[in-house]
Scaffold this active site. Structure first.
Site, PDB file in Angstrom:
ATOM      1  N   CYS A 109      38.678  36.001  41.717  1.00  0.00           N
ATOM      2  CA  CYS A 109      39.282  37.156  42.369  1.00  0.00           C
ATOM      3  C   CYS A 109      40.304  37.801  41.429  1.00  0.00           C
ATOM      4  O   CYS A 109      40.003  38.037  40.267  1.00  0.00           O
ATOM      5  CB  CYS A 109      39.876  36.734  43.713  1.00  0.00           C
ATOM      6  N   VAL A 110      41.526  38.046  41.886  1.00  0.00           N
ATOM      7  CA  VAL A 110      42.517  38.666  41.020  1.00  0.00           C
ATOM      8  C   VAL A 110      42.888  37.727  39.878  1.00  0.00           C
ATOM      9  O   VAL A 110      43.332  38.177  38.814  1.00  0.00           O
ATOM     10  CB  VAL A 110      43.756  39.085  41.835  1.00  0.00           C
TER      11      VAL A 110
END
Length: 611
Positions: free
Chosen positions: A336-337
């Site tokens: 994800c991030v």
């Protein structure tokens, strides 16, 4: 500032006898009033943001005005909508005449992801009429909001999204009298399902008011039921702990694996229980695994920024790993991030020195975006007005609380995360059995004010990373500088990082990219352990490698050509890692005491336990 006594207002008009010398300076500005006005603005907006959960009313108001004005000035579109209405009524009337026949052909089918009317009882009269009426109304609403000429695409998407949320509130599945499954259960149980549902609602409301986690999530304490893979914290700084996991094989691949999870969630989604732990899977296949466990920030961390997460996160972890396993390059993976941050780190390392000396052997991006031009419906909540509104909220408390993010994420999948859950809990009186993933999802984290503002503005709003304008230590970095082979994973129903957006890594790199499209969503598609293939959403994946010299293949062409495989994608990734690794040998020591990286605490460490 040089203040002057002045009795004339700016523009030369008299301010009258009540004007005071402190109001203006030599340039006619108001040095004391301006800061006070700014504070008033901030206070009002922060108060409003708390009331709305961080959602600004201005963007939606502007979108609605844009849509209504253009609709009013589009008589042709209004005429077309009138025609659509008449034809839909004709179809519904024809269906109603044959609705008593359970096998009557529908006049409209729900979208593939809409499971509300899958039960066969929805084909019985009069429930089939209710379902078909709703679906036709939903179709009309989409045409009315998405097809108005002149409306900006962003505003059209916002109005369409809002209309869908409004329609979903009044779906016949949400009410006792119009839901055949609930009606049958109510008659069969003499209303006891509704009694249990009322008790469930009261219990949930009490827990929410008390700030407690949802029922059942306490059954999975961290370090007792989840995050069980043995290891030690070998490094700690003010932002993260680095966990080194103990080997389970006599020999290991020489290149360690560093996992950079997202900091908007606890790391142990990748180390839930032994049967579905990605960490244990890698360790059992002869990999030395390191995991970053992010600190849950508080108000004192308000000024921690993106560069701090880069410097104190993956870059600090790589320094520790090179001391523990000297001379070995690293397989780095980000989720994800965390994957976006890893891509920034890889680009920064490539820019700072000779590529041949890069510490990274490979880069793996799990549901991670590096281009944010098409981030899906999440972009509906991200524009200048919304970010400014959210910044006022974060400025007063120093961070963005997870509960203030949860509403937006739930709205993206309102059928699954809001309405279906309420039907089961409150109308059918059922409680879903608690799960490790449910417990992890309730173990929320906070986001520092500065970091989240920089993240939203630099990446989502201005797309600086994809355009070579994102700066690290004052210098722009470019994804095209990464030369390590890349393994990228997207998931078919990802509402956070849509797979076509993740796929854009092909446009930004000059290296080999192996892309996987796994069935499932943002979390379930990644936590897809072998042996769970009977669970829908974890059963198949597509994979194809694109050589750096090969012509570009667009996402749809890739989807049509990539081979389909049954089962989990984990073994394919592990085989890819092994192919890019050297000969197996003796595991490295746990930590490196002489270099200052001695074991500090057993896994899962201390940061993950902070609330």
């Amino acid at each position: 500032m040089n203040l002057q006594r002045a009795h004339a207002a700016p523009g030369g008009h008299s301010a009258g006898p009540g004007a005071s010398h402190w109001l203006t300076d030599s340039h006619g500005s108001l040095p004391l009033v301006a800061p006070l006005a700014s504070q008033w603005d901030a206070l009002l907006q922060a108060t409003a943001a708390r009331a709305t959960g961080g959602a600004s009313p201005a963007p939606m108001s502007g979108a609605a005005f844009d849509w209504l004005m253009h609709l009013a000035m589009s008589p042709g579109t209004l005429l077309e909508l009138t025609d659509v209405t008449a034809r839909q009524w004709q179809r519904l009337q024809a269906f109603s005449l044959r609705a008593a026949n359970q096998e009557a052909e529908n006049c409209i089918d729900p979208l593939p992801q809409d499971k509300r009317f899958n039960d066969g009882r929805w084909r019985r009269w009069p429930y089939n009429i209710a379902a078909q009426s709703f679906l036709l109304g939903q179709q009309w609403a989409h045409r009315a909001t998405a097809g108005v000429p002149g409306v900006s695409s962003h505003h059209a998407d916002m109005v369409t999204f809002a209309m869908r949320q409004f329609m979903d509130m009044f779906a016949p599945s949400n009410f006792v009298a119009t839901n055949p499954v609930v009606t049958e259960a109510t008659l069969r149980e003499a209303g006891m399902n509704l009694f249990r549902g009322a008790a469930h609602w009261l219990e949930d409301a009490q827990r929410q008011l008390a700030g407690r986690k949802p029922i059942g999530t306490d059954d999975f304490p961290v370090g007792v039921k989840v995050a069980l893979t043995p290891g030690s914290v070998v490094f700690r700084n003010g932002l993260m702990e680095l966990i080194q996991y103990a080997p389970t094989t006599a020999s290991v691949h020489p290149e360690p694996v560093l996992i950079v999870p997202a900091w908007i969630m606890k790391y142990y989604i990748l180390d839930l229980q032994p049967h579905n732990s990605l960490v244990k899977f890698l360790v059992d296949h002869g990999h030395t695994v390191f995991m970053i466990s992010w600190k849950n920030p508080a108000a004192a961390d308000r000024d921690v920024g993106m560069n701090d997460y880069l410097r104190l996160g993956p870059l600090a972890a790589l320094t520790a790993i090179r001391a523990i396993a000297p001379g070995r390059r690293v397989h780095a993976a980000g989720y994800c991030v965390g994957g976006t941050l890893l891509a920034i780190a890889a680009a920064s390392l490539a820019k700072s020195g000779a590529r041949s000396r890069s510490p990274l052997a490979t880069v793996t991006l799990l549901a991670a975006q590096v281009d944010f031009t098409e981030p899906g419906e999440l972009s509906l909540f991200i524009d200048e007005a919304q970010i400014s509104f959210m910044e006022q909220l974060m400025r007063t408390q120093g961070y963005l609380d997870a509960s203030q993010m949860a509403g937006a994420f739930m709205l993206l999948r309102s059928n699954d995360l809001i309405w279906s859950a309420r039907i089961n809990h409150y109308l059918l009186g059922k409680r879903e059995p608690p799960s490790d993933l449910m417990a992890w999802n309730a173990d929320s984290t906070r986001l520092p004010y500065r970091m989240h503002s920089e993240y939203l503005r630099s990446l989502f709003l201005h797309n600086e990373l994809a355009t070579g304008r994102y700066q690290v230590d004052g210098r722009p970095v470019a994804i095209t500088d990464i030369r390590a082979p890349i393994f990228a994973v997207g998931t078919t129903y990802d509402h956070v990082a849509p797979w076509r957006s993740v796929y854009k890594i092909h446009l930004l790199t000059d290296t080999d990219v192996t892309f996987v499209l796994a069935s499932g969503g943002h979390n379930v598609g990644i936590v897809a352990a072998p042996g769970n293939d009977r669970n829908p959403g974890r059963g198949q994946y597509q994979i194809k490698t694109h050589g750096h010299n090969a012509p570009y293949l667009d996402a749809e062409a890739w989807h049509a050509l990539a081979a389909m495989h049954a089962g989990s994608w984990w073994p394919a990734w592990q085989a890819w890692l092994a192919d890019h690794s050297g000969r197996r040998g003796k595991p490295p020591s746990m930590g490196a005491a002489k270099a200052g990286f001695r074991p500090l605490a057993p896994a899962p460490g201390t940061y993950v336990l902070a609330t």
